[in-house]
Scaffold this active site. Structure first.
Site: not given
Ligand code: GLN
Length: 486
Positions: A78, A153, A177
């Protein structure tokens, strides 16, 4: 079976038996990637030449008699994890041209274990989002239906694994994410306990919640990857100095779960969950009982507060962490006369709207006069959420629930409604707030043929129990064998 379709453990056997080389395997995966990635768009940066050089080197290491857990295995990373000499953008314009001078510890450990790194995968900007639509560059498409999001994400990593564009990948999970995109793409995603994996070289979003996790084609592969990246690192003072179990070795072929206590939290089966998601998860619970597990209802009474608590703490930490992007030290610089003008122009042009929204929310929550009412209150409720889990894990070994309330939604469906987007993680945020571990694995498909994820949560450093239950379920089902119709 084509080479790019192999799991890590299958590829390891083939490489060890001399059926093919790391160069053969890397070429096959790169060829596959070139064939499908125009549609899927999982990668932000692909490094085929470097990958083939690494593959030749590891073939040499093997010929010299060496063995290592990932010798010759092609993986993706990532793009929020620093990679020496390779662009690390965090899906943001502000880091578009940033090339780190060092590897994150997790990346360095993969390399040391012999992995071949293929490139960097797409992500919501600074990992803020649930669909990859917040990437400043482009949206990744779900391999099961290209009109839909892969989740986020870590959507690039999940899509790359699902589409056989790598054998496994690293992601990061601050509120879901790794697990949510794993669910939406029909792969396995594991978020380890906070402190299990070093965050050194992970570009910080919310430091008390961030954890590096793995995306894999099956549970055994997730165990292999975790064993490589886990463990204490003097460069991260929050990484815990506790022994790393033999995660892979703990998985038995005998898939009985006799003596394992499984909790089903009342608060996770509520209105708003897509009916075929609930049905699939309930059927999975029955399956665990068939395998001998002792199933009982548990209660996590503060579940409703997880979302508001997360959206105070995560933006607060993000607003502090992202203060470093000032046009002086890293990445983009938009000169606009004076110092303050340059800060404003750089941050104004460099950050996307979701990142700006979080910086504003976080700065507000931390400001004098509001700190006690918002940030401090949120931290207190966070402790109550953790206490819920502590109490539940006195009675059960793992807790199972849906990973995501819905299957993959359409691209564009939620981009203009941040609250709807935030709800995608309503079942995953709590584990980050509590610092515990969680895994998502496929447990069925909805009426439209989209994958459904089963979430298995474990106590702090309870990854072995989670992997054991997940593996037993996987052995008893066929969901993980289905492939997207690409
Ligand atoms: N969707 C959540 C956020 O927008 C979690 C994102 C993540 O785990 N990086 O913060």
């Amino acid at each position: 079976m084509k080479l790019h379709q192999l799991t890590i453990h299958e590829a390891r056997d083939g490489l060890a038996n001399g059926e093919f080389t790391a160069v053969d395997l890397t070429e096959a995966v790169l060829e596959r990637t070139l064939a499908v990635d125009n549609d899927v768009r999982a990668y932000l940066t692909l490094t085929p030449e470097e990958a083939l050089v690494q593959a030749r080197v590891v073939d040499g290491r093997r010929a010299a008699g060496e063995d290592a857990p990932l010798l010759g295995i092609p993986l993706a990373i990532k793009d929020v994890l620093c990679t020496e000499g390779i662009h690390t953008t965090c899906g943001s314009r502000i880091l578009e041209d940033f090339v780190p001078p060092y590897d994150a510890t997790a990346v360095a450990r993969l390399r040391a274990a012999g992995a071949v790194l293929l490139g960097k995968t797409n992500t919501d900007e600074f990992a803020m989002g649930s669909s990859t639509e917040n990437s400043a560059f482009f949206t990744t498409h779900n391999p099961w239906d290209l009109d839909r999001v892969p989740g986020g994400s870590s959507g690039g990593s999940a899509a790359a694994v699902a589409a056989d564009e790598c054998l496994g990948a690293l992601g990061t999970d601050t509120g879901g994410s790794v697990r949510q995109p794993a669910a939406l793409c029909g792969v396995v995603g594991l978020k380890p306990t906070y402190g299990r994996v070093s965050r050194y070289g992970l570009v910080a979003f919310a430091s008390s919640l961030d954890q590096i996790g793995v995306l894999a084609k099956d549970v055994a592969d997730a165990a292999i990857l975790l064993a490589v990246i886990a463990g204490h690192d003097p460069c991260d003072s929050t990484s815990m100095d506790v022994p790393v179990p033999d995660y892979g070795g703990a998985l038995q072929d005998n898939n009985r779960l006799v003596g394992v206590r499984v909790g089903v939290p009342r608060e996770y089966f509520v209105q708003g969950v897509q009916p075929d998601v609930e049905a699939a998860v309930r059927a999975a619970v029955d399956r665990l009982a068939d395998l001998g597990a002792e199933v009982q209802e548990v209660s996590l009474p503060h579940t409703d507060y997880a979302l508001p608590v997360y959206y105070l703490i995560a933006p607060a930490e993000a607003s502090a962490n992202l203060a470093r992007y000032d046009g002086v030290r890293y990445g983009l610089r938009v000169d606009d006369g004076g110092l303050i003008e340059t800060y404003k122009a750089t941050r104004g042009q460099g950050f996307g709207s979701e990142v700006k929204r979080r910086i504003m929310l976080g700065t507000y929550a931390l400001s004098a006069g509001y700190y006690d009412a918002y940030y401090l209150k949120a931290q207190k409720v966070r402790t109550l959420i953790k206490a819920d889990f502590d109490a539940a894990f006195e009675r059960v070994d793992v807790i199972v629930a849906p990973t995501s309330p819905t299957t993959a939604f359409r691209i564009g469906e939620k981009v203009d409604d941040p609250l709807q987007m935030y709800l995608s993680d309503v079942f995953t945020l709590s584990m980050n707030l509590a610092g515990i571990c969680g895994l998502s694995l496929p447990c069925g498909f909805d009426a439209a043929g989209l994958p459904i994820g089963l979430q298995i949560m474990g106590s702090a450093f309870g990854e072995e129990a989670v992997l054991r239950v997940a593996h037993a379920y996987e052995q008893a089902t066929e969901w993980h064998r289905r492939r997207p119709p690409l």
